[in-house]
Design a protein around this motif. Structure first.
Motif, PDB file in Angstrom:
ATOM      1  N   PHE A 133       0.836  -1.315  -0.063  1.00 47.52           N
ATOM      2  CA  PHE A 133       0.008  -0.093  -0.018  1.00 47.52           C
ATOM      3  C   PHE A 133       0.956   1.182  -0.060  1.00 47.52           C
ATOM      4  N   PHE A 134       1.689   1.271   0.887  1.00 51.00           N
ATOM      5  CA  PHE A 134       2.470   2.553   1.218  1.00 51.00           C
ATOM      6  C   PHE A 134       3.672   2.780   0.032  1.00 51.00           C
ATOM      7  N   LYS A 135       4.155   1.600  -0.594  1.00 52.00           N
ATOM      8  CA  LYS A 135       5.158   1.853  -1.658  1.00 52.00           C
ATOM      9  C   LYS A 135       4.356   2.321  -3.022  1.00 52.00           C
ATOM     10  N   ASN A 136       3.338   2.089  -3.030  1.00 55.31           N
ATOM     11  CA  ASN A 136       2.557   2.298  -4.394  1.00 55.31           C
ATOM     12  C   ASN A 136       1.769   3.728  -4.142  1.00 55.31           C
ATOM     13  N   LEU A 137       1.663   4.029  -2.859  1.00 55.84           N
ATOM     14  CA  LEU A 137       0.902   5.380  -2.724  1.00 55.84           C
ATOM     15  C   LEU A 137       1.551   6.450  -3.495  1.00 55.84           C
ATOM     16  N   TYR A 138       2.952   6.538  -3.430  1.00 55.56           N
ATOM     17  CA  TYR A 138       3.858   7.616  -3.839  1.00 55.56           C
ATOM     18  C   TYR A 138       3.965   7.454  -5.471  1.00 55.56           C
ATOM     19  N   SER A 139       3.428   6.458  -5.935  1.00 54.70           N
ATOM     20  CA  SER A 139       3.729   6.307  -7.629  1.00 54.70           C
ATOM     21  C   SER A 139       2.928   7.335  -8.359  1.00 54.70           C
ATOM     22  N   ASP A 191      13.237  13.254  -2.562  1.00 51.36           N
ATOM     23  CA  ASP A 191      14.077  11.962  -1.893  1.00 51.36           C
ATOM     24  C   ASP A 191      13.119  11.448  -0.536  1.00 51.36           C
ATOM     25  N   HIS A 192      12.882  10.134  -0.447  1.00 44.38           N
ATOM     26  CA  HIS A 192      12.454   9.718   0.460  1.00 44.38           C
ATOM     27  C   HIS A 192      13.449   9.613   1.859  1.00 44.38           C
ATOM     28  N   TYR A 193      13.525  10.598   2.572  1.00 39.27           N
ATOM     29  CA  TYR A 193      14.604  10.828   3.449  1.00 39.27           C
ATOM     30  C   TYR A 193      14.683   9.559   4.487  1.00 39.27           C
ATOM     31  N   LEU A 194      13.739   9.393   5.049  1.00 38.65           N
ATOM     32  CA  LEU A 194      13.497   7.906   5.840  1.00 38.65           C
ATOM     33  C   LEU A 194      13.060   6.916   4.384  1.00 38.65           C
ATOM     34  N   PRO A 195      14.010   6.137   4.009  1.00 37.83           N
ATOM     35  CA  PRO A 195      13.583   5.509   2.645  1.00 37.83           C
ATOM     36  C   PRO A 195      12.106   4.669   2.796  1.00 37.83           C
ATOM     37  N   LYS A 196      11.304   4.707   1.660  1.00 41.77           N
ATOM     38  CA  LYS A 196      10.022   4.020   1.700  1.00 41.77           C
ATOM     39  C   LYS A 196      10.231   2.780   1.726  1.00 41.77           C
ATOM     40  N   SER A 197      11.215   2.138   1.413  1.00 41.03           N
ATOM     41  CA  SER A 197      11.626   0.771   1.192  1.00 41.03           C
ATOM     42  C   SER A 197      11.863   0.102   2.720  1.00 41.03           C
ATOM     43  N   LEU A 198      12.050   0.840   3.806  1.00 38.07           N
ATOM     44  CA  LEU A 198      12.368   0.353   4.871  1.00 38.07           C
ATOM     45  C   LEU A 198      11.415   0.851   5.899  1.00 38.07           C
ATOM     46  N   PRO A 200       7.322   2.108   7.088  1.00 38.30           N
ATOM     47  CA  PRO A 200       5.744   2.235   6.541  1.00 38.30           C
ATOM     48  C   PRO A 200       5.233   3.728   7.100  1.00 38.30           C
ATOM     49  N   PHE A 201       4.297   3.935   6.599  1.00 37.22           N
ATOM     50  CA  PHE A 201       3.511   5.127   6.916  1.00 37.22           C
ATOM     51  C   PHE A 201       3.635   6.244   6.407  1.00 37.22           C
ATOM     52  N   ASN A 202       5.052   6.727   6.078  1.00 38.82           N
ATOM     53  CA  ASN A 202       5.390   8.047   5.681  1.00 38.82           C
ATOM     54  C   ASN A 202       5.488   8.268   4.143  1.00 38.82           C
ATOM     55  N   SER A 203       5.290   7.492   3.322  1.00 32.83           N
ATOM     56  CA  SER A 203       5.780   7.516   1.988  1.00 32.83           C
ATOM     57  C   SER A 203       5.268   8.795   1.208  1.00 32.83           C
ATOM     58  N   PHE A 206       5.307  14.820   2.944  1.00 35.82           N
ATOM     59  CA  PHE A 206       6.240  15.791   2.443  1.00 35.82           C
ATOM     60  C   PHE A 206       7.217  16.393   3.348  1.00 35.82           C
ATOM     61  N   LYS A 207       6.952  16.060   4.668  1.00 37.85           N
ATOM     62  CA  LYS A 207       8.165  16.626   5.237  1.00 37.85           C
ATOM     63  C   LYS A 207       9.310  15.415   5.487  1.00 37.85           C
ATOM     64  N   ASN A 208       8.960  14.216   4.808  1.00 37.60           N
ATOM     65  CA  ASN A 208      10.006  13.257   4.378  1.00 37.60           C
ATOM     66  C   ASN A 208      10.327  13.209   3.112  1.00 37.60           C
ATOM     67  N   LEU A 209       9.994  14.288   2.273  1.00 42.81           N
ATOM     68  CA  LEU A 209      10.403  14.272   0.914  1.00 42.81           C
ATOM     69  C   LEU A 209      11.168  15.601   0.574  1.00 42.81           C
ATOM     70  N   PRO A 210      12.335  15.828   0.981  1.00 44.79           N
ATOM     71  CA  PRO A 210      13.014  17.188   0.335  1.00 44.79           C
ATOM     72  C   PRO A 210      13.523  16.847  -0.988  1.00 44.79           C
ATOM     73  N   PRO A 211      13.606  17.779  -1.897  1.00 42.58           N
ATOM     74  CA  PRO A 211      14.055  17.679  -3.203  1.00 42.58           C
ATOM     75  C   PRO A 211      15.687  17.288  -3.063  1.00 42.58           C
ATOM     76  N   ALA A 212      16.218  16.415  -4.049  1.00 43.24           N
ATOM     77  CA  ALA A 212      17.517  16.144  -3.941  1.00 43.24           C
ATOM     78  C   ALA A 212      18.064  16.021  -5.468  1.00 43.24           C
ATOM     79  N   CYS A 213      19.331  16.235  -5.701  1.00 44.57           N
ATOM     80  CA  CYS A 213      19.829  15.953  -7.082  1.00 44.57           C
ATOM     81  C   CYS A 213      19.733  14.479  -7.301  1.00 44.57           C
ATOM     82  N   ASN A 214      20.135  14.133  -8.620  1.00 45.32           N
ATOM     83  CA  ASN A 214      20.050  13.030  -9.009  1.00 45.32           C
ATOM     84  C   ASN A 214      21.102  12.110  -8.305  1.00 45.32           C
TER      85      ASN A 214
END
Length: 368
Positions: A133-139, A191-198, A200-203, A206-214
């Motif tokens: 659910f949470f990994k796909n929520l950001y798709s 960038d998922h600062y706390l990685p969404k692969s690790l 749950p619940f915050n994918s 947007f306080k966990n989603l700061p922009p980052a360079c490639n």
């Protein structure tokens, strides 16, 4: 990181608000409820989304990119239905902890963040459903659905408003790469600062989603965990901190061969000491030391800076004037032309005796 972002509110936060409602009002009430549309009654926008998805599903024209959403709502509800009161209380603690990104970064002992790997030990089936659910929520496919966009807006619109406020135009995680800004058609990734692969619940928080360079996002950080290393909690910079700070770079440079110096000839230390733990995490997660040493060895960075100072000296100008101007530039625009690194690097070169050596036919020949 070199500096913090300013958080910019936007309608896209509504998706996290939907998830909050789903978690607290739907899933956590599962043991005493039956699943149905009436559970969404107190959130009209979310209810409309769910109803429209259901209508398409019943009509045999499902929104394929939203199947995970419909299935997840129901499947996770059914898994919560079998939880005890104490289990649900614990899940609420985990949910709140994982979404308090600032406290997670501070290693605040009043919260208890949870990872999928630990959650799976006791709640294997539920964890599988939460991951899906949470990994796909950001798709992108899901968030670009018309009925979603009309409610929450788009990541692109959020980015365009974000860079109006956050206009340094440089990635704060490295200070090396320019970010896409208001004049660019494209945008950099969140960038998922706390990685969404690790976690749950915050994918979609947007306080966990700061922009980052490639480079930072896709080459170095990847799924590296800023708040945990090998099971041990650690402190990290919070990307949206409102507490100002300035990092102080010190460099020692002692090459055996000035014409062909290498990263191993450079030592970097960064302060202040109050941020020692955060700096250590930053260096580890983003490979900062290796990247900065490499930059200082490049033809169009460190080696060019040396040439700039040598040309200044060759024109008969005083070295202290050069460093005074460089200090002013570093103070006014620390991230332009890598001034935050250029200044301590050239100071280290000078202190190591580079500019009091004979210069003959393009090669350093030895001290006077």
């Amino acid at each position: 990181m070199l500096f913090s972002y300013t958080y910019v509110p936007h309608s896209i936060e509504k998706m996290q608000e939907y998830v909050d409602f789903i978690f607290y009002e739907v899933w956590c009430n599962a043991p005493t409820s039956e699943y149905g549309i009436e559970l969404f009654e107190n959130n009209a926008d979310l209810k409309n989304v769910v109803e429209e998805l259901w209508r398409h599903d019943l009509a045999g024209k499902p929104k394929k990119s939203a199947q995970f959403f419909l299935n997840g709502l129901n499947n996770i509800f059914n898994e919560f239905k079998g939880l005890t009161h104490s289990d649900i209380t614990q899940f609420k603690i985990w949910y709140e902890s994982n979404n308090d990104i600032e406290k997670c970064c501070r290693n605040d002992q009043t919260i208890s963040p949870i990872k999928y790997e630990k959650l799976k030990i006791k709640f294997e089936k539920l964890t599988e459903e939460l991951e899906n659910f949470f990994k796909n929520l950001y798709s992108e496919n899901f968030l670009s659905l018309d009925l979603i966009e009309k409610n929450i807006g788009t990541k692109k619109d959020y980015y365009s408003k974000f860079v109006l406020i956050n206009n340094e135009d440089i990635c704060p995680f490295c200070g090396i790469t320019l970010l896409d800004g208001k004049y660019d058609q494209a945008r950099d990734a969140y960038d998922h600062y706390l990685p969404k692969s690790l976690y749950p619940f915050n994918s979609i928080n947007f306080k966990n989603l700061p922009p980052a360079c490639n480079a930072c996002n896709s080459k170095y950080k990847l799924a590296n965990d800023p708040i945990d290393i090998n099971g041990f909690a650690r402190r990290a910079f919070y990307p949206f901190s409102n507490i100002p700070y300035k990092l102080d770079f010190k460099i020692i440079f002692s090459p055996a061969n000035w014409n062909d110096y290498a990263p191993n000839d450079i030592t970097i230390s960064v302060g202040p000491v109050d941020y020692a733990n955060e700096i250590s995490t930053w260096f580890d997660v983003y490979a900062i030391e290796d990247r900065y040493k490499s930059l200082m060895c490049k033809k169009n960075a460190g080696k060019y800076w040396i040439t700039q100072l040598q040309n200044w000296i060759n024109r008969g100008r005083k070295v202290d004037e050069f460093f005074r101007e460089l200090a002013e530039s570093e103070s006014d625009s620390p991230y332009a032309d890598f001034n935050f690194l250029k200044k301590p690097f050239l100071e280290a070169c000078y202190q190591s005796g580079l500019f009091i050596k004979d210069y003959d036919n393009g090669a350093w020949t030895g001290k006077n």
